[in-house]
Design an enzyme around this catalytic site. Structure first.
Site, short mmCIF file in Angstrom:
data_model
loop_
_atom_site.label_atom_id
_atom_site.label_comp_id
_atom_site.label_asym_id
_atom_site.label_seq_id
_atom_site.Cartn_x
_atom_site.Cartn_y
_atom_site.Cartn_z
N LYS A 126 80.21 35.35 5.02
CA LYS A 126 79.17 36.16 4.34
C LYS A 126 78.52 35.27 3.30
CE LYS A 126 77.48 40.38 4.18
NZ LYS A 126 77.36 41.40 5.23
N ASP A 166 71.36 41.25 5.69
CA ASP A 166 72.16 42.28 5.04
C ASP A 166 71.20 42.90 4.01
OD1 ASP A 166 75.03 43.42 4.72
OD2 ASP A 166 74.53 42.93 2.66
P1 NDP Z 1 68.61 47.32 3.21
O1 NDP Z 1 68.32 46.35 2.16
O2 NDP Z 1 67.71 47.44 4.38
O3 NDP Z 1 68.72 48.79 2.57
C1 NDP Z 1 69.65 49.07 1.58
C2 NDP Z 1 69.46 50.49 1.10
O4 NDP Z 1 70.52 50.82 0.23
C3 NDP Z 1 68.17 50.66 0.31
O5 NDP Z 1 67.70 51.97 0.48
C4 NDP Z 1 68.65 50.44 -1.12
O6 NDP Z 1 67.86 51.07 -2.09
C5 NDP Z 1 70.01 51.08 -1.08
N1 NDP Z 1 70.87 50.45 -2.09
C6 NDP Z 1 71.16 49.13 -2.22
N2 NDP Z 1 71.95 48.92 -3.29
C7 NDP Z 1 72.15 50.13 -3.82
C8 NDP Z 1 72.90 50.58 -4.93
N3 NDP Z 1 73.58 49.73 -5.70
N4 NDP Z 1 72.90 51.93 -5.20
C9 NDP Z 1 72.21 52.79 -4.42
N5 NDP Z 1 71.49 52.41 -3.35
C10 NDP Z 1 71.48 51.12 -3.06
O7 NDP Z 1 70.13 47.02 3.69
P2 NDP Z 1 70.86 47.45 5.02
O8 NDP Z 1 70.39 48.78 5.45
O9 NDP Z 1 70.82 46.30 5.95
O10 NDP Z 1 72.38 47.55 4.51
C11 NDP Z 1 72.95 48.76 4.02
C12 NDP Z 1 74.47 48.67 4.07
O11 NDP Z 1 74.88 48.45 5.41
C13 NDP Z 1 75.10 47.54 3.25
O12 NDP Z 1 76.36 47.95 2.77
C14 NDP Z 1 75.29 46.45 4.29
O13 NDP Z 1 76.31 45.53 3.92
C15 NDP Z 1 75.72 47.30 5.47
N6 NDP Z 1 75.58 46.67 6.78
C16 NDP Z 1 74.35 46.24 7.23
C17 NDP Z 1 74.25 45.66 8.46
C18 NDP Z 1 72.92 45.30 9.04
O14 NDP Z 1 72.89 44.98 10.24
N7 NDP Z 1 71.84 45.34 8.29
C19 NDP Z 1 75.44 45.41 9.30
C20 NDP Z 1 76.66 46.00 8.79
C21 NDP Z 1 76.70 46.57 7.55
P3 NDP Z 1 66.87 50.19 -3.02
O15 NDP Z 1 65.65 49.98 -2.18
O16 NDP Z 1 66.64 51.04 -4.21
O17 NDP Z 1 67.61 48.91 -3.34
#
Ligand code: NDP
Length: 446
Positions: A126, A166
């Protein structure tokens, strides 16, 4: 057993004292697998667990770049190469101001077990930076990505370490990172996954994590002769995982009533249909807006500033934002309101106390390392296509993804069955662990 776990954890905490998320991720795995280790002296003699909690390599580097005002900015970049027993390091890059060594070590540790579960030959890693893409221009993001890759490129490669996206790293960032890698390495190769379709990307990769989390939920519900069809679902986040989770829930016939971001939650009691979802995708992916704008656009909906979605009544919950977004009170509220299935699209979104609430209530609880493994699994499929210089159809990739999620579910059931109840935490940890442990023993003390 708890004494052995506590003694092991005391050592981990002493060596990594400022990394609470890493302690949390390690403890969860160690609690599940210690009985297996204790029952197999070969694992103890080979110090498998002690080796697993020590990254094979940690890279930390300066990322200097120039903003649009001509000011020099400095961020910190990381890559954790955690475990390469079963394949090259594989795992995403996170760009978020909260990024630090401990958070990336927790994610890399989780990734090792998740990748083992996918049935594909991929090790775990990571990386990322404490850079916030929010509010930055495209050119600033490009300059940052180029500087980040100027250091990272010498450590990665299609058979060594293959990063992906991510939080904060989507198609735009992967494009800039790939362009710089190609220039520096002077080769066009599948060194990153999540690439654009015209330059080596795989169909279904953007959808894979969300779709996979829904496939996993459906498998869990099928064991109870139930389905997502007709169920009310809450989704947190509004990024990549949240969007495609909602898309698949709608396809199966479920109803999605929430989305959120780090500022608050929107609730649509009538349900977020495909048209509204398309609007959200445009808002988040093109205009890079905030989720609160949904309530200006669609009448009869609510915005709750500073709140997460878990106070809304639902049958199935899909945490899809970030780590520790469901605390013990949120978990109790979900269960008290009748939620009986939680499938984690995000990594470690539920606190340990919250997990205990779900297990005690015997709901169908799919931890992230199993439920969200569809993303990395499809990255593995992207690597296969790159290596073969082939491009599979949407149906082919989705079919393989679906098959992998079913297989992960089957392994969790095999190792997590406890009478009528399936403990997916134990099932995922033990199934992931055994494959890596046996491989590490086969490869000697390295
Ligand atoms: P994105 O950046 O596309 O979206 C993240 C979302 O989560 C946004 O809506 C963001 O809001 C919100 N968010 C981020 N940090 C916080 C926080 N501290 N409190 C509240 N909301 C928060 O990321 P992904 O959708 O790719 O990833 C989301 C999760 O899924 C993560 O945990 C990631 O590790 C996991 N994941 C992702 C994979 C992938 O293929 N993308 C694979 C496996 C797991 P804001 O815009 O306000 O920051």
């Amino acid at each position: 057993m708890s004494k052995v776990v506590d003694a092991f954890m005391a050592d981990v905490i002493a060596k990594n004292s400022t990394e609470p998320e890493f302690h949390q991720a390690v403890r969860e795995v160690v609690e599940s697998v210690m009985p297996v280790v204790e029952a197999n002296p070969v694992y103890k003699q080979a110090k498998i667990l002690e080796r697993m909690v020590e990254p094979e390599r940690v890279l930390m580097f300066r990322v200097p770049w120039v903003d649009d005002k001509g000011q020099v900015q400095v961020n910190r970049g990381f890559r954790i190469e955690m475990n390469s027993a079963i394949g090259p390091y594989k795992g995403g890059l996170r760009f978020h101001p909260s990024v630090n060594l401990g958070i990336l070590k927790f994610l890399a540790f989780e990734q090792v077990f998740k990748n083992s579960l996918t049935t594909l030959p991929i090790g775990g890693g990571k990386g990322g930076a404490d850079f916030d893409p929010k509010g930055k221009s495209d050119m600033e993001v490009m300059r940052f990505c180029q500087s980040f890759m100027s250091e990272l490129f010498r450590h990665i490669g299609p058979n060594t370490d293959i990063p992906a996206g991510d939080i904060g790293v989507g198609g735009r960032e992967i494009g800039y990172l790939f362009g710089q890698y190609k220039k520096l390495a002077n080769e066009f190769t599948g060194v990153l996954t999540g690439k654009g379709l015209d330059w080596g990307g795989s169909l279904i990769r953007p959808e894979a994590t969300g779709y996979g989390a829904v496939y996993f939920a459906e498998e869990m519900l099928n064991t109870r002769n139930d389905s997502i069809k007709g169920k009310t679902c809450t989704v947190s986040g509004s990024g990549n995982v949240a969007q495609y989770t909602a898309e698949k829930v709608l396809e199966i016939g479920g109803k999605v009533v929430t989305f959120s971001d780090s500022n608050g939650t929107i609730v649509d009691p009538g349900g977020i249909d495909s048209e509204k979802l398309a609007w959200i995708m445009e808002l988040k992916n093109e205009r890079r807006g905030r989720i609160r704008e949904y309530t200006d656009k669609f009448k009869g909906t609510e915005y709750h500033e500073g709140k997460r979605p878990w106070f809304i009544k639902c049958d199935v919950a899909f945490p899809s934002a970030t780590q520790n977004e469901i605390d013990v009170n949120d978990a109790k509220t979900l269960v008290d309101n009748g939620c009986y299935c939680v499938s984690e699209g995000a990594n470690m979104p539920t606190s340990p106390e919250g997990v205990e609430v779900f297990l005690a209530a015997k709901i169908a609880y799919g931890p992230g390392k199993a439920a969200n493994a569809g993303g990395v699994a499809t990255s593995g499929l992207e690597m296969s296509q790159n290596a073969m210089h082939l491009h599979w159809s949407r149906e082919e990739v989705d079919g393989r993804l679906h098959g992998i999620m079913k297989e992960i579910h089957r392994m969790c059931v095999e190792h997590g069955r406890d009478g009528d109840f399936i403990d997916y935490v134990k099932g995922a940890n033990v199934a992931g662990f055994i494959k890596i442990a046996d491989t590490m023993i086969a490869q000697g003390v390295v």
